[in-house]
Scaffold this motif. Structure first.
Motif, PDB file in Angstrom:
ATOM      1  N   GLU A 217      51.608  -5.567 -21.986  1.00  0.00           N
ATOM      2  CA  GLU A 217      50.496  -5.122 -22.840  1.00  0.00           C
ATOM      3  C   GLU A 217      49.883  -3.991 -21.593  1.00  0.00           C
ATOM      4  OE1 GLU A 217      48.366  -8.909 -22.579  1.00  0.00           O
ATOM      5  OE2 GLU A 217      49.048  -9.475 -24.651  1.00  0.00           O
ATOM      6  N   LYS A 218      50.094  -4.070 -20.710  1.00  0.00           N
ATOM      7  CA  LYS A 218      49.391  -2.930 -19.453  1.00  0.00           C
ATOM      8  C   LYS A 218      49.975  -1.911 -19.766  1.00  0.00           C
ATOM      9  CE  LYS A 218      48.519  -2.047 -14.586  1.00  0.00           C
ATOM     10  NZ  LYS A 218      48.686  -2.466 -13.199  1.00  0.00           N
ATOM     11  N   ALA A 219      51.383  -1.870 -19.952  1.00  0.00           N
ATOM     12  CA  ALA A 219      52.196  -0.405 -20.119  1.00  0.00           C
ATOM     13  C   ALA A 219      51.700   0.057 -21.349  1.00  0.00           C
ATOM     14  CB  ALA A 219      53.790  -0.707 -20.004  1.00  0.00           C
ATOM     15  N   GLU A 380      50.268  17.802 -15.212  1.00  0.00           N
ATOM     16  CA  GLU A 380      49.716  16.343 -14.676  1.00  0.00           C
ATOM     17  C   GLU A 380      49.844  15.522 -15.969  1.00  0.00           C
ATOM     18  OE1 GLU A 380      45.756  14.393 -13.198  1.00  0.00           O
ATOM     19  OE2 GLU A 380      45.736  16.458 -13.551  1.00  0.00           O
ATOM     20  N   ARG A 381      49.606  15.872 -17.212  1.00  0.00           N
ATOM     21  CA  ARG A 381      49.545  14.994 -18.446  1.00  0.00           C
ATOM     22  C   ARG A 381      51.099  14.628 -18.709  1.00  0.00           C
ATOM     23  NH1 ARG A 381      48.135  12.861 -22.999  1.00  0.00           N
ATOM     24  NH2 ARG A 381      49.211  13.111 -24.790  1.00  0.00           N
ATOM     25  N   LEU A 382      51.986  15.626 -18.576  1.00  0.00           N
ATOM     26  CA  LEU A 382      53.407  15.219 -18.809  1.00  0.00           C
ATOM     27  C   LEU A 382      53.860  14.349 -17.782  1.00  0.00           C
ATOM     28  CD1 LEU A 382      55.233  16.052 -21.093  1.00  0.00           C
ATOM     29  CD2 LEU A 382      56.135  18.039 -19.501  1.00  0.00           C
ATOM     30  N   GLU A 383      53.397  14.283 -16.562  1.00  0.00           N
ATOM     31  CA  GLU A 383      54.155  13.484 -15.819  1.00  0.00           C
ATOM     32  C   GLU A 383      53.361  12.046 -15.881  1.00  0.00           C
ATOM     33  OE1 GLU A 383      52.485  15.092 -11.972  1.00  0.00           O
ATOM     34  OE2 GLU A 383      54.189  16.451 -11.557  1.00  0.00           O
ATOM     35  N   LYS A 384      52.295  12.048 -16.363  1.00  0.00           N
ATOM     36  CA  LYS A 384      51.532  10.720 -16.636  1.00  0.00           C
ATOM     37  C   LYS A 384      52.243  10.042 -17.953  1.00  0.00           C
ATOM     38  CE  LYS A 384      46.900  11.402 -15.220  1.00  0.00           C
ATOM     39  NZ  LYS A 384      45.400  11.447 -15.586  1.00  0.00           N
ATOM     40  N   VAL A 385      52.649  11.095 -18.924  1.00  0.00           N
ATOM     41  CA  VAL A 385      53.499  10.502 -20.153  1.00  0.00           C
ATOM     42  C   VAL A 385      54.887   9.999 -19.550  1.00  0.00           C
ATOM     43  CG1 VAL A 385      54.500  11.345 -22.091  1.00  0.00           C
ATOM     44  CG2 VAL A 385      52.326  12.130 -21.563  1.00  0.00           C
ATOM     45  N   ASP A 386      55.662  10.758 -18.571  1.00  0.00           N
ATOM     46  CA  ASP A 386      56.695  10.354 -18.027  1.00  0.00           C
ATOM     47  C   ASP A 386      56.716   8.889 -17.445  1.00  0.00           C
ATOM     48  OD1 ASP A 386      59.377  10.699 -17.447  1.00  0.00           O
ATOM     49  OD2 ASP A 386      59.399  12.187 -15.922  1.00  0.00           O
ATOM     50  N   LYS A 387      55.975   9.014 -16.695  1.00  0.00           N
ATOM     51  CA  LYS A 387      55.465   7.633 -15.942  1.00  0.00           C
ATOM     52  C   LYS A 387      55.347   6.440 -16.919  1.00  0.00           C
ATOM     53  CE  LYS A 387      52.723   5.517 -12.456  1.00  0.00           C
ATOM     54  NZ  LYS A 387      51.682   5.610 -11.270  1.00  0.00           N
ATOM     55  N   ALA A 388      54.236   6.519 -17.865  1.00  0.00           N
ATOM     56  CA  ALA A 388      54.095   5.667 -18.961  1.00  0.00           C
ATOM     57  C   ALA A 388      55.396   5.124 -19.699  1.00  0.00           C
ATOM     58  CB  ALA A 388      52.868   5.960 -19.806  1.00  0.00           C
ATOM     59  N   ALA A 389      56.142   6.166 -20.000  1.00  0.00           N
ATOM     60  CA  ALA A 389      57.436   5.965 -20.607  1.00  0.00           C
ATOM     61  C   ALA A 389      58.069   5.177 -19.923  1.00  0.00           C
ATOM     62  CB  ALA A 389      57.879   7.163 -21.322  1.00  0.00           C
ATOM     63  N   ALA A 390      58.619   5.399 -18.793  1.00  0.00           N
ATOM     64  CA  ALA A 390      59.276   4.505 -17.737  1.00  0.00           C
ATOM     65  C   ALA A 390      58.800   3.154 -17.548  1.00  0.00           C
ATOM     66  CB  ALA A 390      59.559   5.364 -16.472  1.00  0.00           C
ATOM     67  N   ALA A 395      59.103  -2.326 -19.029  1.00  0.00           N
ATOM     68  CA  ALA A 395      58.652  -3.869 -19.287  1.00  0.00           C
ATOM     69  C   ALA A 395      59.175  -4.288 -20.609  1.00  0.00           C
ATOM     70  CB  ALA A 395      57.076  -3.336 -19.625  1.00  0.00           C
ATOM     71  N   GLN A 396      59.511  -3.482 -21.456  1.00  0.00           N
ATOM     72  CA  GLN A 396      60.342  -3.944 -22.577  1.00  0.00           C
ATOM     73  C   GLN A 396      61.493  -4.567 -22.157  1.00  0.00           C
ATOM     74  OE1 GLN A 396      59.809  -0.267 -25.185  1.00  0.00           O
ATOM     75  NE2 GLN A 396      59.641  -1.788 -26.733  1.00  0.00           N
TER      76      GLN A 396
END
Length: 646
Positions: A217-219, A380-390, A395-396
């Motif tokens: 849920e957090k991710a 910066e945004r792309l790094e956040k997206v990369d981290k969130a995707a990982a 988590a899945q």
């Protein structure tokens, strides 16, 4: 013919003569000192015995004077194998039904069977026991024994204990809390080194389904924040997949059961081996050869959802509660969010793949080059997206293909049902003040269909009865001691050491006066000691009428304190009477002090006598030695004269 003086020959025993002269002087004086010392020591001992017997009675009265002496409670249990109890003076007398629904137990988790040469690290394990947590760091190629030592040796370890058990297929890691109760549940999170994600640490983590759902849920929330979405999670996709996997697992288990039944019919396996529903049918990695606490306490997970999961399920579209098992409890999916994140990264990944395919750069170098082309904001945004995707992918994966440790023994509180209505609990198996002033010690659970255990709280009449018996015994001891010390045997005429001493008669008279006196503050039917059944015999000691005493204990127990206690009660009067004789400045102490001083003076007399006798002995010995020397000279001269006359 000898002409020497008679007795003055050189063979004279001077020491024997001196000893007789000194003894003649010492003996009368020494006898006087010894007789006086014996008398003093005997009297000191006699007064000491008298005082000790009185002080014993005084100490008993001191406990009677305290209110708690008549407020003690006795506790009984009809099922001591299930529950026992202790009660303070605040407990209310009564009977209480106790159903022990469950005992408290500590949390315990176990890994699946691991290879004996398994290596872990580099990375960290974050271990928690309730709200207390600590970390351990593992180097590359750490073994299971290194993990166990690191956990047990951690300085900030709040009480987590690790151990290894072995079966035929390999070792298992056991991690347990040393404190019971649900508030001391364990959690283990694996943090692998980013440069070495295949460190196998994920096999040593322990997360409940609830914790894994919360991670997802957090991710998911972070992904939605980046993609601008706000729709709820769609559980339908995960549920359908879980149902299919469950059906496949059930079909496989049924096939195994059918195969075992066939083998049993053919005699290939024993009935025990062919029994369905074995632990290995429901617990991944189970083997029958496992030993120790694992095999004793391993429990298959319950298919029902917990209360929190049920509450969440009502808020998730497409949820059904027909699925069960670990995978089917994975009731959320983030596929759509994952796709949106991947779409934002698709162009960059295509460029990276092209650069790598051309052989010019590594994947990491190509990635850095592509990011360098972006503005700081875009990077910066792309790094956040990369981290969130990982994180979302991790988590899945953790939710649907969990490979960590399993629960061996649940962390749970003890629960009892009091009188069928009140539910009480504790983090351990002692429930303090379950009933006001009563602590319960839980030993086992109430069996289904059996009557609950009954705890009885009563006034401790037996304890008071024993105290009264001890008081009577203490007085009778004093009486016998006083008679022995102060009597004169009419047959032999032998007198006790305190015969004729008025102090002995006075002590008994004072106590008898208190025993016969009335206590004004006591109830009407409890004014004197005789109303308790305690009377004086013709010989002078006390005796108890137990029929009358038990009647007072049963009918007037709450009133006993009014007779014995208080500043004007019976106990205080006895204390005062005894203190008037055994106090520091009172008669018995004064006599003992006087006798002690006499003993000190005798010591001085003995020292003086010893010094005088030593002086007398030396002086007498010197005189006889001089006489012997003079006699020897005279005999020598006489012998010379006799030789000259010849």
């Amino acid at each position: 013919m000898s002409m020497g003086p008679i007795g003055m020959s050189s063979g004279m025993d001077i020491n024997a003569v001196v000893s007789k002269i000194v003894d003649a002087e010492r003996v009368p004086k020494q006898q006087r000192i010894d007789i006086e010392r014996t008398k003093i020591d005997t009297n000191i001992s006699a007064y000491g015995r008298l005082r000790e017997s009185l002080d014993t009675m005084k100490n008993l009265m001191a406990s009677f004077r305290q209110e708690k002496a008549f407020a003690l409670r006795s506790v009984s249990s009809t099922e001591e194998s299930v529950v026992t109890a202790t009660a303070t003076t605040d407990a209310i007398a009564g009977k209480y039904a106790i159903d022990v629904l469950q005992l408290a137990q500590s949390h315990k988790v176990a890994s699946e069977v691991l290879p004996e040469d398994a290596k872990f690290g580099p990375g960290k394990l974050q271990l928690s026991m309730g709200e207390k947590s600590f970390d351990i760091s593992l180097r590359k190629n750490s073994r299971l024994t290194d993990v166990v030592r690191a956990i047990n040796a951690a300085k900030d370890n709040p009480g987590v204990r690790a151990s290894l058990i072995n079966d035929r297929n390999g070792p298992r890691l056991i991690v347990a809390a040393n404190q019971s109760g649900s508030e001391n549940a364990l959690s283990i999170k694996a943090l692998a080194d980013p440069d070495n994600p295949s460190s196998e640490l994920s096999r040593l983590e322990y997360k409940t389904l609830e914790q894994r759902v919360e991670d997802l849920e957090k991710a998911y929330d972070e992904a939605m924040a980046l993609t601008g979405g706000n729709k709820p999670l769609n559980a339908k996709e995960s549920l359908e997949q879980a149902k299919q996997e469950q059906q496949a697992q059930e079909q496989q288990k049924q096939q195994e059961v059918n195969e075992r039944s066939r083998q049993q019919a053919d005699g290939a396996v024993s009935p025990k081996e062919a029994t369905s529903g074995r632990p290995q049918d429901t617990i991944p990695g189970w083997t029958e050869t496992a030993s120790g606490t694992l095999i004793d306490s391993y429990r298959a997970p319950q298919p029902e959802l917990d209360e929190k999961a049920l509450k969440k399920s009502q808020e998730v579209p497409g949820w059904t509660n027909t699925a069960s098992g670990t995978l089917t409890d994975s009731y959320v999916t983030a596929s759509e969010a994952q796709s949106q994140l991947e779409q934002e990264l698709a162009a960059e990944k295509a460029s990276i793949a092209k650069a790598v395919a051309e052989g010019e750069l590594s994947a990491e170098q190509a990635k850095k080059m592509e990011r360098a082309k972006l503005s700081p904001e875009e990077r910066e945004r792309l790094e956040k997206v990369d981290k969130a995707a990982a994180e979302l992918k991790e988590a899945q994966t953790a939710l649907q293909t969990y490979t960590g440790m399993s629960e061996v023994q649940a962390a749970q509180d003890s629960i009892v049902l009091l009188d069928g209505v009140a539910e009480l609990s504790s983090h351990n198996n002692v429930i303090e003040d379950a009933i006001e002033g009563v602590d319960l010690a839980l030993k086992g659970t109430t069996k289904q269909g059996e009557r609950p255990a009954e705890i009885g709280v009563e006034y401790d009449r037996q304890s008071v009865r024993t105290d009264i018996e001890q008081f009577v015994a203490a007085y009778n001891q004093f009486f016998n001691v006083s008679q022995d010390l102060g009597k004169v045997d009419p047959l032999t005429g032998r007198a006790g050491p305190l015969a004729g001493d008025s102090l002995v008669r006075s002590a008994d008279t004072r106590l008898k006066g208190v025993f016969s006196s009335s206590i004004d503050s006591a109830p009407e039917d409890l004014k004197t000691l005789t109303e308790f059944g305690i009377t004086t015999t013709r010989q002078g000691n006390l005796e108890i009428n137990y029929e009358l005493l038990d009647r007072q204990l049963n009918n007037n127990f709450n009133k006993l304190g009014e007779f014995f206690g208080g500043s004007n009660g019976f106990a205080r009067k006895v204390e005062d009477a005894i203190h008037s004789m055994t106090g520091i400045t009172e008669s018995i102490r004064t006599r003992e002090k006087s006798l002690t001083e006499q003993s000190y003076r005798l010591n001085d007399d003995q020292t003086t006598l010893d010094r005088r006798m030593n002086t007398l002995e030396k002086r007498t010995h010197d005189k006889f030695s001089a006489m012997q020397d003079a006699t020897g000279k005279m005999q020598s001269q006489l012998a010379g004269m006799m030789n000259a006359l010849r």
